[in-house]
Write a protein that holds these residues in place. Structure first.
Motif, short mmCIF file in Angstrom:
data_model
loop_
_atom_site.label_atom_id
_atom_site.label_comp_id
_atom_site.label_asym_id
_atom_site.label_seq_id
_atom_site.Cartn_x
_atom_site.Cartn_y
_atom_site.Cartn_z
N ASP A 177 0.83 -1.21 0.00
CA ASP A 177 0.00 0.00 0.00
C ASP A 177 0.87 1.26 0.00
N ASP A 178 1.86 1.24 -0.87
CA ASP A 178 2.81 2.35 -0.97
C ASP A 178 3.28 2.43 -2.42
N PRO A 179 2.93 3.50 -3.14
CA PRO A 179 3.30 3.58 -4.56
C PRO A 179 4.73 4.03 -4.83
N ILE A 180 5.50 4.38 -3.78
CA ILE A 180 6.87 4.83 -4.00
C ILE A 180 7.81 3.63 -3.96
N TYR A 181 8.31 3.26 -5.11
CA TYR A 181 9.21 2.12 -5.26
C TYR A 181 10.64 2.63 -5.16
N PHE A 182 11.42 2.10 -4.18
CA PHE A 182 12.81 2.55 -4.07
C PHE A 182 13.75 1.35 -3.99
N ASP A 183 14.97 1.60 -4.43
CA ASP A 183 16.02 0.58 -4.41
C ASP A 183 17.31 1.28 -3.98
N THR A 184 17.89 0.82 -2.87
CA THR A 184 19.09 1.46 -2.33
C THR A 184 20.33 0.64 -2.68
N LEU A 185 21.48 1.31 -2.75
CA LEU A 185 22.70 0.62 -3.16
C LEU A 185 23.93 1.49 -2.87
N ASP A 186 25.09 0.95 -3.23
CA ASP A 186 26.41 1.60 -3.15
C ASP A 186 26.93 1.72 -1.71
N ALA A 187 28.03 2.45 -1.53
CA ALA A 187 28.71 2.54 -0.24
C ALA A 187 27.76 3.03 0.84
N SER A 188 27.77 2.31 1.95
CA SER A 188 26.91 2.60 3.10
C SER A 188 25.43 2.61 2.73
N GLN A 189 25.08 1.96 1.61
CA GLN A 189 23.69 1.89 1.15
C GLN A 189 23.09 3.30 1.07
N ALA A 190 23.92 4.26 0.63
CA ALA A 190 23.54 5.67 0.69
C ALA A 190 23.02 6.22 -0.63
N SER A 191 23.04 5.40 -1.68
CA SER A 191 22.57 5.85 -2.99
C SER A 191 21.36 5.02 -3.41
N GLY A 192 20.91 5.24 -4.62
CA GLY A 192 19.80 4.47 -5.13
C GLY A 192 18.92 5.26 -6.05
N PHE A 193 17.69 4.77 -6.26
CA PHE A 193 16.74 5.45 -7.12
C PHE A 193 15.33 5.14 -6.63
N PHE A 194 14.37 5.92 -7.11
CA PHE A 194 12.98 5.65 -6.76
C PHE A 194 12.09 6.16 -7.89
N PHE A 195 10.85 5.66 -7.90
CA PHE A 195 9.85 6.19 -8.83
C PHE A 195 8.48 6.02 -8.21
N ASP A 196 7.55 6.83 -8.67
CA ASP A 196 6.20 6.86 -8.12
C ASP A 196 5.27 6.12 -9.07
N ILE A 197 4.76 4.98 -8.64
CA ILE A 197 3.89 4.16 -9.48
C ILE A 197 2.52 4.80 -9.63
N GLU A 198 2.11 5.62 -8.68
CA GLU A 198 0.80 6.28 -8.75
C GLU A 198 0.80 7.43 -9.75
N SER A 199 1.76 8.31 -9.66
CA SER A 199 1.71 9.54 -10.46
C SER A 199 2.98 9.79 -11.26
N GLY A 200 3.87 8.82 -11.31
CA GLY A 200 5.11 9.02 -12.05
C GLY A 200 4.88 9.09 -13.54
N THR A 201 5.86 9.58 -14.25
CA THR A 201 5.80 9.67 -15.70
C THR A 201 7.05 9.04 -16.29
N SER A 202 7.01 8.77 -17.58
CA SER A 202 8.18 8.26 -18.27
C SER A 202 8.15 8.78 -19.70
N THR A 203 9.30 8.71 -20.36
CA THR A 203 9.36 9.17 -21.75
C THR A 203 8.74 8.16 -22.69
N THR A 204 8.54 6.94 -22.22
CA THR A 204 7.97 5.89 -23.04
C THR A 204 6.60 5.50 -22.52
#
Length: 513
Positions: free
Chosen positions: A280-307
């Motif tokens: 019940d959370d549309p914010i998808y995140f994935d953490t990585l790199d040194a000290s798990q301090a980086s990563g990315f996220f996207f919003d499945i509810e209201s996010g957009t994409s070029t495709t």
């Protein structure tokens, strides 16, 4: 305990007072784990905001001084357990990273170390006398983080994974309280790295699902996924497809803006959407790199994409989540919940006569929810996908030239062109699907031959559509030619044709006689 690996200790015991007969006492407590959340911007983990979350539904045993289990139970939805045990007896509490229930509903899930003979993860408290009074023994699985790095056993990790799977199972149970979940092993280890190779050494390529197993990364300072709950539930979504429905997803690398093979687009879009549904959370995140301090996220509810389109995992995840969620926004005025989605996956999607895609799913959803067909079309249209009227997606207007299906009449041939315009292997236009009908049972020869002299190496798979089954693989007969003779009964069939060498604009002729 056989191959069970003990990965850490929770708290000890404390006498709480009260009294019971000398023969037995009540030993109870709460089981928790350290949850490391994402940072407020969803980039990296926030080790300064660790919370202790309850461990729900796991097996708990009372272990005596001979290391034997003398009682077993499971934690409730609040992480509580309780035993009636002999008084004045040395006992420790052992908690397994395991969800198990027999009967209906039922499940059998355990987190194991694939780099240590598939030992199941547990934690346990100290060996303490039960005394003559009721007592409380709370256990917490610590993260192992010392403020700057992991310096002790990461006891919490397997229990964080269990908690994510618990949420995923409950989402399915919300649609069918009698669900029987086939056994599943979750393979997690601090040795699990993003390298292809020997799984028993932790070389798992990436977090993924395969053949009743989830494989989850655990390589600190590179990529760990135990706290990336959307990643875990995404992969569990592939298990759900495999065990309850059908997935024709051919795998391979993919991203939000790719133009993908329709099977890949649907499978990966489904995994992302299901993660949002389960948590019940549309914010998808994935953490990585040194000290798990980086990563990315996207919003499945209201996010957009070029495709946007029928070949985009981003479009598909937004469509599926809009169908599910309770939030009306933009073109979304549906709030179906999980029930109708589960109905399609366990019914029409499982037996469809086309490759699984947004076409097969939406066609079935509209058939089963006719009163809402127009609203479903509106949601689909918002992603630049023309109205879906059949399982093959006939009538594409967006990138119609890349539409993968072609018809072939037995006794004739059809020309196709494969393209690497959007990438290779699992991208749009890498493959074409040939539909044909066998009217009379017999032996038929399928031949795929290059026609443009580019030294391509065609391959094909043959599928019977009822019941769905892959029944043949092509065989090389000469340079640039693949052929297969096969006995076929009357019915509908599909070919999946590709070029092994990924030649740009490979032109092929397909013949069936």
């Amino acid at each position: 305990v056989g191959s069970i690996m003990l990965i850490g200790c929770g708290g000890g015991g404390s006498e709480d007072g009260g009294s019971t007969p000398d023969e037995t006492v009540n030993v109870s407590g709460k089981v928790t784990y350290d949850l490391v959340p994402s940072n407020s911007n969803y980039i990296g983990l926030d080790y300064n905001s660790i919370t202790q979350e309850t461990v729900k539904g796991v097996q708990v045993d009372a272990i005596d001084s001979s290391n034997q289990s003398i009682a077993s139970t499971t934690t409730d939805a609040s992480g509580n357990y309780s035993f009636i045990l002999p008084a004045n007896t040395q006992v420790k509490i052992r908690v397994y990273a395991k969800l198990f229930k027999s009967g209906t509903p039922s499940w059998d899930l355990k987190v194991v170390d694939n780099t240590n003979s598939d030992a199941i993860y547990v934690m346990e408290g100290a060996l303490v006398s039960t005394g003559v009074s009721d007592s409380t023994r709370n256990l917490n699985a610590p993260s192992g983080w010392d403020g700057t790095q992991y310096t002790s056993t990461r006891v919490a990790a397997p229990f964080a994974i269990v908690d994510s799977v618990y949420s995923a199972m409950n989402r399915v149970l919300s649609a069918d309280v009698n669900t029987v979940f086939p056994p599943l092993n979750v393979n997690w280890s601090v040795n699990n790295v993003a390298i292809s190779g020997n799984i028993s050494q932790g070389q798992i390529t990436t977090s993924h699902y395969s053949d009743s197993n989830l494989y989850i990364l655990g390589d600190a300072d590179s990529d760990t996924d135990e706290y990336d709950d959307h990643v875990v539930t995404h992969e569990w979504g592939h298990y759900y497809e495999d065990k309850f429905s059908r997935s024709d997803n051919i795998g391979g690398a993919h991203s939000a803006d790719d133009h993908l093979d329709i099977r890949v687009a649907f499978g990966e879009g489904w995994g992302n959407a299901f993660a949002a549904m389960a948590l019940d959370d549309p914010i998808y995140f994935d953490t990585l790199d040194a000290s798990q301090a980086s990563g990315f996220f996207f919003d499945i509810e209201s996010g957009t994409s070029t495709t946007k389109g029928w070949y985009s995992e981003s479009s598909i995840e937004r469509i599926l989540y809009d169908i599910y969620d309770q939030t009306d926004d933009g073109s979304d005025s549906l709030s179906f919940g999980f029930g109708p989605i589960h109905q399609v996956f366990t019914g029409a999607e499982k037996t469809t006569g086309a490759f699984t895609s947004i076409f097969t799913f939406i066609d079935a959803l509209k058939d089963e929810n006719g009163a809402d067909a127009g609203t479903i079309d509106t949601i689909v249209s918002s992603e630049n996908i023309a109205t879906i009227t059949d399982i093959f997606g006939t009538g594409r207007t967006n990138l119609a030239s890349a539409y993968p299906y072609k018809n072939l009449t037995v006794g004739s041939s059809v020309a196709i062109t494969l393209s690497d315009q959007y990438g290779t292997y699992n991208k749009l236009s890498n493959r074409k699907y040939i539909k044909f009908t066998i009217a009379t049972s017999g032996t038929y020869t399928i031949r795929v031959q290059q026609t443009n002299g580019t030294n391509s190496d065609p391959d094909f798979y043959l599928f019977d559509t009822s019941p769905w089954n892959r029944i043949a693989i092509s065989e090389s007969t000469a340079s640039g030619v693949e052929e297969k003779s096969v006995s076929l009964a009357a019915g509908q069939y599909l070919l999946d044709i590709s070029d092994y060498k990924n030649i740009a604009d490979a032109q092929l002729t397909v013949t069936i006689n």
